[in-house]
Write a protein that holds these residues in place. Sequence first.
Motif, mmCIF file in Angstrom:
data_model
loop_
_atom_site.group_PDB
_atom_site.id
_atom_site.type_symbol
_atom_site.label_atom_id
_atom_site.label_comp_id
_atom_site.label_asym_id
_atom_site.label_seq_id
_atom_site.Cartn_x
_atom_site.Cartn_y
_atom_site.Cartn_z
ATOM 1 N N LYS A 243 -7.972 -9.125 -0.740
ATOM 2 C CA LYS A 243 -8.324 -8.026 0.235
ATOM 3 C C LYS A 243 -8.550 -6.660 -0.157
ATOM 4 O O LYS A 243 -8.085 -6.335 -1.244
ATOM 5 C CB LYS A 243 -7.020 -8.111 1.152
ATOM 6 N N THR A 244 -9.148 -5.862 0.364
ATOM 7 C CA THR A 244 -9.554 -4.622 0.103
ATOM 8 C C THR A 244 -8.255 -4.005 -0.006
ATOM 9 O O THR A 244 -7.384 -3.822 0.587
ATOM 10 C CB THR A 244 -10.349 -3.729 1.085
ATOM 11 N N GLY A 245 -8.097 -3.259 -1.133
ATOM 12 C CA GLY A 245 -6.805 -2.558 -1.543
ATOM 13 C C GLY A 245 -6.016 -3.045 -2.380
ATOM 14 O O GLY A 245 -4.875 -2.452 -2.780
ATOM 15 N N GLN A 246 -6.275 -4.279 -2.759
ATOM 16 C CA GLN A 246 -5.498 -5.144 -3.707
ATOM 17 C C GLN A 246 -5.975 -4.794 -5.145
ATOM 18 O O GLN A 246 -7.126 -4.216 -5.264
ATOM 19 C CB GLN A 246 -5.681 -6.588 -3.597
ATOM 20 N N THR A 327 -9.244 4.378 -6.263
ATOM 21 C CA THR A 327 -9.603 3.102 -6.569
ATOM 22 C C THR A 327 -9.334 2.162 -5.282
ATOM 23 O O THR A 327 -10.293 1.104 -4.857
ATOM 24 C CB THR A 327 -9.353 2.586 -7.847
ATOM 25 N N PRO A 328 -8.115 1.963 -4.856
ATOM 26 C CA PRO A 328 -7.773 0.902 -3.824
ATOM 27 C C PRO A 328 -8.306 1.701 -2.567
ATOM 28 O O PRO A 328 -8.509 0.894 -1.517
ATOM 29 C CB PRO A 328 -6.252 1.031 -3.986
ATOM 30 N N ILE A 329 -8.268 3.015 -2.414
ATOM 31 C CA ILE A 329 -8.610 3.758 -1.097
ATOM 32 C C ILE A 329 -10.138 3.468 -0.819
ATOM 33 O O ILE A 329 -10.638 3.440 0.168
ATOM 34 C CB ILE A 329 -8.456 5.269 -1.321
ATOM 35 N N ARG A 330 -10.755 3.693 -1.980
ATOM 36 C CA ARG A 330 -12.457 3.524 -1.520
ATOM 37 C C ARG A 330 -12.790 2.074 -0.852
ATOM 38 O O ARG A 330 -13.415 2.230 0.383
ATOM 39 C CB ARG A 330 -13.272 3.743 -3.011
ATOM 40 N N PRO A 331 -12.385 0.927 -1.363
ATOM 41 C CA PRO A 331 -12.727 -0.099 -0.582
ATOM 42 C C PRO A 331 -12.055 -0.155 0.986
ATOM 43 O O PRO A 331 -12.650 -0.809 1.822
ATOM 44 C CB PRO A 331 -12.475 -1.373 -1.411
ATOM 45 N N LEU A 332 -10.843 0.409 0.911
ATOM 46 C CA LEU A 332 -10.027 0.207 2.289
ATOM 47 C C LEU A 332 -10.751 1.226 3.162
ATOM 48 O O LEU A 332 -10.824 0.942 4.294
ATOM 49 C CB LEU A 332 -8.727 0.814 1.981
ATOM 50 N N PHE A 333 -11.385 2.231 2.837
ATOM 51 C CA PHE A 333 -12.072 3.237 3.374
ATOM 52 C C PHE A 333 -13.195 2.399 4.163
ATOM 53 O O PHE A 333 -13.396 2.499 5.373
ATOM 54 C CB PHE A 333 -12.578 4.343 2.637
#
Length: 439
Positions: A243-246, A327-333
């Motif tokens: 999952k994004t953020g992992q 780094t976890p924020i970018r895919p979560l965004f």
Amino acid sequence: MNKKKIWLVIIFSFFVPVFFWKMNHNSLTSLDSGALSLAFGRLAGLSAAVLLFWQIVFISRAKFIEGKFGLDRLTKYHHSIGFVILFFLILHVTLITFGLSRDTDSTLMEQFQDFWKSWEGLQGAMIGFVLFATATLFSINALRAKFSYERWHLSHLVAYFGIALSFSHQVENGKDFVQQSGLSIYWYVFFGTALFFLLTFRFLRPFYCFFKHKFRVDRITRETIDVTSVYLTGRDLKNFSFKTGQFAIVRFFAPGFRWESHPFSLSLPKNNEFLRLTVRQIGDFTKKIPELPIGTKILVDGPHGIFTSDRVIGKKILLIAGGIGITPIRPLFEELINMDKDTILLYSNRNQENIPLRSELDSLAQYKRAKVIYVITNDNKWTGEKGHLNQEKILLLVPDIYEREIFQCGPPGMMIGLRKAFNAIGLSEDRIYDETFTF
């Protein structure tokens, strides 16, 4: 199993050994000081052992518990419990030695020497105690900073050996085990379960993933002066779920790398072609990342973490990143944008020349319900927002913050400061989610 049920299981795990202990010590009020010391010394030993079980489970990366608490929080629990265990072990040794010295009319030193010379299985337990105590002391932050990662990690591996040395002492010398065979059976099952979790999730699962997907370094790109992205490819990546953020804990099988494993966030959403790790060069290990040979095989342990969109409830989100915390924020965004969430990203850096992944963020900010605000702390040439993300700055930039859920990741000092700011303006704790890089 939710968090409440897990906590109930943890509490219940103490009741079983205490029940057997009480069966052997029904009349505590009639005991003399020596016998009373022995009784509570045994209780301290049992308590230490139960805590040791959970310390192993917490760090085993077992999904049923990691998926509820997050590996960062479990690692903190593991760290703190180690000191509590050491306290109970010292109490156990002290009370047992004192109690038996009273029974035998000997000095404490004479009794201690008798343990070493005459008690079967106790030599291993004494060595195990020293090894565990050493590893625990090495975990004190001030001491840990003085040792290399390799030495610190070795101390923990040695601690596992110490635990194994002391196990036979529990069931062979412990009065509660000798007099209650049921407790011995329970103990073998109890610690057998911990060993199963440790072997399955720390060793077998990552190696199964290694042979299934055959991860390797595909290419390396420079993002800024001190930030590098490593692209990983492999076989059948469509079946590698995350999952994004992992994040994943990776080990590069290349000279100078293979003896260390480190956690890195997956800085792109799932795409079935490659994974990406984006790394800032801040230590001996990360400074060597740009030198990784293309084709290097990689052991990927993960994914881990609960810093994901699964926790989102409402329609408005505030993302806050500091430095490599992007780094976890970018895919979560990107995922939140695709979920049609009203999303604001506040991104703090020291200067404008060293903003990782800026072009990608600017591209994502073109979407209708997305906004990126860069905040620079130390660059006179910057014409945008300046300063630190404090209470006043956040209220100015995000006036509807009370309507938003907050996901934040950055340096520890920044995270602590943000928490204080959020408390000061009365934000609800259950709508603020952190990701930390401290384990």
